[in-house]
Design a protein around this motif. Structure first.
Motif, mmCIF file in Angstrom:
data_model
loop_
_atom_site.group_PDB
_atom_site.id
_atom_site.type_symbol
_atom_site.label_atom_id
_atom_site.label_comp_id
_atom_site.label_asym_id
_atom_site.label_seq_id
_atom_site.Cartn_x
_atom_site.Cartn_y
_atom_site.Cartn_z
ATOM 1 N N PRO A 165 -20.436 29.904 6.596
ATOM 2 C CA PRO A 165 -20.681 30.418 5.242
ATOM 3 C C PRO A 165 -20.113 29.477 4.192
ATOM 4 C CG PRO A 165 -19.866 32.165 6.673
ATOM 5 C CD PRO A 165 -19.733 30.883 7.447
ATOM 6 N N LEU A 166 -20.799 29.375 3.067
ATOM 7 C CA LEU A 166 -20.389 28.430 2.038
ATOM 8 C C LEU A 166 -18.950 28.661 1.590
ATOM 9 C CD1 LEU A 166 -21.294 26.066 0.295
ATOM 10 C CD2 LEU A 166 -22.186 27.712 -1.363
ATOM 11 N N LYS A 167 -18.525 29.912 1.509
ATOM 12 C CA LYS A 167 -17.175 30.210 1.059
ATOM 13 C C LYS A 167 -16.106 29.705 2.024
ATOM 14 C CE LYS A 167 -17.071 34.889 3.079
ATOM 15 N NZ LYS A 167 -16.031 34.601 4.072
ATOM 16 N N ASP A 168 -16.481 29.378 3.263
ATOM 17 C CA ASP A 168 -15.525 28.928 4.271
ATOM 18 C C ASP A 168 -15.573 27.427 4.526
ATOM 19 O OD1 ASP A 168 -14.801 31.597 4.645
ATOM 20 O OD2 ASP A 168 -16.278 31.902 6.246
ATOM 21 N N VAL A 169 -16.483 26.719 3.862
ATOM 22 C CA VAL A 169 -16.675 25.302 4.170
ATOM 23 C C VAL A 169 -15.421 24.482 3.889
ATOM 24 C CG1 VAL A 169 -17.908 23.208 3.488
ATOM 25 C CG2 VAL A 169 -19.178 25.303 3.956
ATOM 26 N N ALA A 171 -12.274 25.190 3.857
ATOM 27 C CA ALA A 171 -11.222 25.395 4.854
ATOM 28 C C ALA A 171 -11.596 24.784 6.196
ATOM 29 C CB ALA A 171 -10.935 26.885 5.010
ATOM 30 N N ALA A 172 -12.901 24.808 6.519
ATOM 31 C CA ALA A 172 -13.346 24.266 7.806
ATOM 32 C C ALA A 172 -13.346 22.744 7.826
ATOM 33 C CB ALA A 172 -14.753 24.784 8.125
ATOM 34 N N LEU A 173 -13.374 22.129 6.653
ATOM 35 C CA LEU A 173 -13.477 20.678 6.562
ATOM 36 C C LEU A 173 -12.083 20.057 6.577
ATOM 37 C CD1 LEU A 173 -15.664 18.479 6.201
ATOM 38 C CD2 LEU A 173 -15.148 18.559 3.753
ATOM 39 N N LEU A 205 -17.560 16.617 -1.137
ATOM 40 C CA LEU A 205 -17.785 18.055 -1.007
ATOM 41 C C LEU A 205 -18.117 18.687 -2.357
ATOM 42 C CD1 LEU A 205 -17.631 20.733 0.627
ATOM 43 C CD2 LEU A 205 -15.194 20.792 0.047
ATOM 44 N N ASN A 206 -17.419 18.276 -3.383
ATOM 45 C CA ASN A 206 -17.504 18.935 -4.686
ATOM 46 C C ASN A 206 -18.513 18.239 -5.604
ATOM 47 O OD1 ASN A 206 -15.232 20.918 -4.414
ATOM 48 N ND2 ASN A 206 -14.103 19.013 -4.008
ATOM 49 N N PRO A 207 -18.946 18.905 -6.674
ATOM 50 C CA PRO A 207 -19.791 18.231 -7.656
ATOM 51 C C PRO A 207 -19.122 16.948 -8.143
ATOM 52 C CG PRO A 207 -19.682 20.583 -8.127
ATOM 53 C CD PRO A 207 -18.684 20.313 -7.036
ATOM 54 N N ALA A 260 -23.422 14.555 5.437
ATOM 55 C CA ALA A 260 -23.240 15.612 4.448
ATOM 56 C C ALA A 260 -22.110 16.519 4.900
ATOM 57 C CB ALA A 260 -24.532 16.409 4.280
ATOM 58 N N MET A 261 -21.465 17.168 3.952
ATOM 59 C CA MET A 261 -20.308 17.980 4.285
ATOM 60 C C MET A 261 -20.676 19.377 4.778
ATOM 61 S SD MET A 261 -17.633 16.086 3.939
ATOM 62 C CE MET A 261 -18.670 14.741 4.552
#
Length: 333
Positions: A165-169, A171-173, A205-207, A260-261
């Motif tokens: 899920p996008l909200k967990d990316v 932390a998973a990275l 990862l971020n904009p 890609a992340m």
């Protein structure tokens, strides 16, 4: 060469387009041997719906390469399929199909595994935890990590995280995850695709790749330290780069792959370029694994209108990775 090369092929969700695609592609002579996993009667019914000839062969020790013949490792379907209509009672059958095909590849009786699409939702509704093919094959083959790589022509996009899920990316990275992903990706590009010292573009990862920490620190704290460590060993990596400009022709020129992340950072671009002809490759397994780039297309099942281009591309790439020695260098594969 075909006589010594055998592909395990799963026929996918029984209510989806997988059986139709296999029957359609089986009308041609093949270079490699195909061993199809699924219900033989289901495939006969699919052929009848499509008004195509099909003979089922049971000689799994010497699969046929003749047109309009499929050699089938038979697994009984509990409930007769209705094209386009999912049935939770058939979810276990789908998982058994994947297990049997994987076990044949691990044992060495098949050199590659090609998968038609499955419906993750119905498998989970049956009470069987299932994140996706990639994670399933990782666990069944007993390896610690794999990498999802999508291929559309010369564009290759790998993912640092997959079905998260996008909200967990974020932390998973972790540094460990990113390091292992790059190890597998670079090894796969060199070993499977024959690209000497591959050039990889790595997305932030971020904009705006974090904009110097103002839009997130993952680039500073996680991604850049890992990339620097690889670059110190001679790896040709650029990044972290803003994802919104990474996929422009100027940036991609000369690149062998993009990392890609997360799932929807890289795959929409790749599928826009090559949907229907792209191939999903799992790197890090002890065998070649390719798959279609689309889902079960329930609305097309049984109609004869499903496009077999992606499955044909997956079969062709699997054959090429198994049969042919890698190109010596450059942007190959």
């Amino acid at each position: 060469m075909g006589q010594r090369t055998r592909l395990a092929i799963t026929s996918g969700e029984p209510a989806g387009v997988g059986p139709d695609l296999l029957v359609a592609l089986a009308q041609r002579t093949r270079r490699a041997q195909w061993l199809v996993f699924g219900d033989a009667d289901l495939l006969r019914r699919a052929a009848a719906r499509l008004k195509l000839p099909l003979e089922i062969d049971a000689d799994v020790e010497n699969p046929s390469r003749d047109p309009a013949v499929l050699t089938v490792h038979h697994l009984a379907l509990p409930v007769r399929e209705r094209p386009g209509v999912l049935d939770v009672n058939n979810a276990g059958y789908v998982v058994r199909m994947l297990e049997a095909a994987t076990d044949h590849c691990v044992a060495g009786s098949c050199q590659a595994l090609v998968t038609a699409p499955v419906q993750k939702s119905i498998i989970n509704e049956a009470g069987i935890p299932f994140t996706g093919h990639t994670e399933f094959f990782r666990d069944r083959a007993g390896v610690s990590d794999v990498v999802m790589l999508l291929v559309a022509g010369n564009l290759r996009v790998a993912l640092a995280t997959t079905h998260v899920p996008l909200k967990d990316v974020a932390a998973a990275l972790t540094r460990e995850v990113l390091t292992q992903t790059l190890e597998i990706l670079l090894r796969g590009l060199e070993g499977s695709f024959g690209i000497r010292r591959p050039r990889v573009l790595v997305a932030g990862l971020n904009p705006h790749a974090g904009e110097g920490g103002h839009l997130g620190r993952e680039e500073i704290d996680t991604i850049t330290p890992v990339l620097d460590a690889f670059r110190a060993r001679g790896a040709r990596l650029r990044g972290p780069l803003p994802a919104d400009t990474l996929f422009t022709p100027r940036q991609l020129a000369g690149a062998d792959a993009v990392l890609a992340m997360y799932h929807d950072q890289g795959l929409p671009v790749l599928k826009y370029q090559g949907f229907g002809e792209a191939v999903n490759v799992t790197l890090g397994l002890p065998f070649v694994r390719t798959s279609v780039d689309h889902g079960t297309a329930l609305d097309l099942a049984g109609t004869g209108r499903a496009d077999s281009g992606s499955l044909q591309a997956a079969l062709d790439l699997a054959e090429r990775l198994v049969m042919n020695p890698p190109a010596p260098s450059g942007r190959g594969g």
